[in-house]
Design an enzyme around this catalytic site. Structure first.
Site, PDB file in Angstrom:
ATOM      1  N   PHE A   1     -51.590  14.350  44.144  1.00 58.07           N
ATOM      2  CA  PHE A   1     -52.377  14.999  45.197  1.00 58.07           C
ATOM      3  C   PHE A   1     -53.572  15.755  44.634  1.00 58.07           C
ATOM      4  O   PHE A   1     -54.323  16.399  45.368  1.00 58.07           O
ATOM      5  CB  PHE A   1     -51.503  15.922  46.045  1.00 58.07           C
TER       6      PHE A   1
ATOM      7  N   HIS B   1     -44.619  -0.260  29.247  1.00 54.87           N
ATOM      8  CA  HIS B   1     -44.988   0.992  28.577  1.00 54.87           C
ATOM      9  C   HIS B   1     -46.336   1.526  29.069  1.00 54.87           C
ATOM     10  O   HIS B   1     -46.563   2.734  29.069  1.00 54.87           O
ATOM     11  CB  HIS B   1     -45.014   0.791  27.060  1.00 54.87           C
TER      12      HIS B   1
ATOM     13  N   ASP C   1     -56.033  14.293  43.865  1.00 58.76           N
ATOM     14  CA  ASP C   1     -57.108  13.506  44.458  1.00 58.76           C
ATOM     15  C   ASP C   1     -56.953  13.505  45.972  1.00 58.76           C
ATOM     16  O   ASP C   1     -55.897  13.152  46.506  1.00 58.76           O
ATOM     17  CB  ASP C   1     -57.058  12.060  43.929  1.00 58.76           C
TER      18      ASP C   1
ATOM     19  N   ASP D   1     -46.855   7.672  40.166  1.00 62.07           N
ATOM     20  CA  ASP D   1     -48.228   8.175  40.126  1.00 62.07           C
ATOM     21  C   ASP D   1     -49.201   7.087  39.694  1.00 62.07           C
ATOM     22  O   ASP D   1     -50.276   6.920  40.286  1.00 62.07           O
ATOM     23  CB  ASP D   1     -48.334   9.353  39.155  1.00 62.07           C
TER      24      ASP D   1
END
Length: 355
Positions: free
Chosen positions: A245, A53, A247, A326
């Site tokens: 993206f 989780h 970053d 991510d």
């Protein structure tokens, strides 16, 4: 990746990044490594299923100051943070702007936190729509008292602009933008792009518009994350979107993982040239497009892989692919930054207001 309001002159983002990767001259996708990386991610999930989780239910975002904020203040604060989060770098070889020892995004978070602790209402458009240059500069004062937040005048101008729009059209609060979008993520991204020019992140490619909207995507997913426990505010997101993206260093992670490769010419350019890439330049489009294509393909492969393990781990039925990918990429970014292993790979900077 979710997209909205398509028309004949707009290329869907998923279609665009595939076309960009197929036609790129200086950035290349190592497609044969995508299944390998997806398998590594799946093994990591299965090995750490007790923490499922933590990886799966929210985008991990390091914010300096949020938890005790009430809803209106929290939404406004996130809007200011994302609006100002662009091009937070000085040219190589020059002294970097830092706040509490941190540069870039973390320096921005620290400056906003410090302003809040000093009871400066930086989240309130009634304040920042008319903030003076001196007051703005003081909010973002650096540790050394000499360097300034990059593009200070431009950031001030953008802050004035978004504040005026919120006051004139949205009752002075970003929560009203969320309500006006019927709590729908795609509608909110469209509102951000239509109403606030610094969120209108689109390019022309192959004669059509391509809407990257990275800053809008990142803000929307953070609104979703931080209001996830509130049914009356929670956004409806039909398809969760990759926001990695936002970053600049994510392409370094993709290079390190051998998912991307730069041409010798581009690599050399980043080594010897301190000039930033320009927004909408061919090289910038290729880096963004190929990076997003790789992440999209990893998501597709991880989705396929998960079907083989659902019987073993039924919890995988609830897998939020984009969030997991991510979060794992951001974890790799954090580790690579801490141990400096990413320094071996080219880092680019981009002159843009969009991310």
């Amino acid at each position: 990746m979710a997209e909205y309001n398509s028309s004949n002159d707009v290329m869907e983002l998923s279609e665009a990044v595939k076309k960009i990767s197929n036609n790129a001259q200086d950035v290349f996708v190592n497609k044969e490594n995508i299944p390998k990386v997806a398998k590594i991610m799946m093994r990591h999930l299965l090995k750490n299923v007790k923490d499922f989780h933590a990886y799966n239910d929210r985008f991990v975002r390091p914010f300096a100051f949020l938890r005790e904020f009430e809803d209106t203040k929290r939404a406004n604060w996130l809007f200011v943070l994302h609006t100002l989060n662009f091009s937070l770098w000085h040219r190589r070889g020059s002294r970097q702007w830092k706040v509490n020892g941190e540069k870039g995004y973390f320096g921005l978070c620290n400056a906003l936190k410090r302003a809040t602790e000093e009871e400066t209402p930086i989240w309130d458009p009634n304040y920042y729509a008319k903030i003076t240059p001196d007051a703005f500069e003081d909010i973002f004062r650096s540790d050394d008292g000499e360097t300034h937040i990059p593009r200070l005048k431009l950031r001030l101008m953008i802050l004035h602009s978004i504040g005026k729009i919120l006051l004139d059209k949205y009752q002075g609060t970003f929560l009203e933008c969320i309500k006006s979008s019927d709590y729908d993520a795609d509608k909110l991204m469209k509102l951000l792009s239509d109403e606030f020019s610094s969120y209108r992140d689109e390019i022309k490619y192959d004669g059509k518009r391509v809407r990257f909207l990275i800053k809008a995507r990142s803000l929307v997913t953070d609104i979703w994350t931080y209001f996830n426990e509130k049914p009356e505010i929670k956004l409806n997101i039909k398809e969760l979107m990759s926001t990695t993206f936002i970053d600049y260093r994510i392409p370094q992670v993709l290079l390190q993982s051998k998912l991307l490769r730069y041409s010798d010419d581009l690599t050399k350019r980043f080594e010897i040239n301190i000039e930033p890439l320009l927004h909408e330049s061919r090289e910038e489009i290729e880096i963004r497009g190929c990076s997003l294509f790789v992440i999209q393909e990893i998501c597709n492969e991880l989705q396929r892989l998960s079907q083989h393990y659902i019987e073993q781990e039924p919890i995988l039925k609830d897998l939020n692919i984009s969030i997991v990918v991510d979060n794992i990429l951001c974890a790799l970014l954090f580790v690579g930054t801490i141990n400096k292993s990413l320094n071996a790979y080219p880092l680019h900077c981009i002159e843009t207001i969009y991310y």
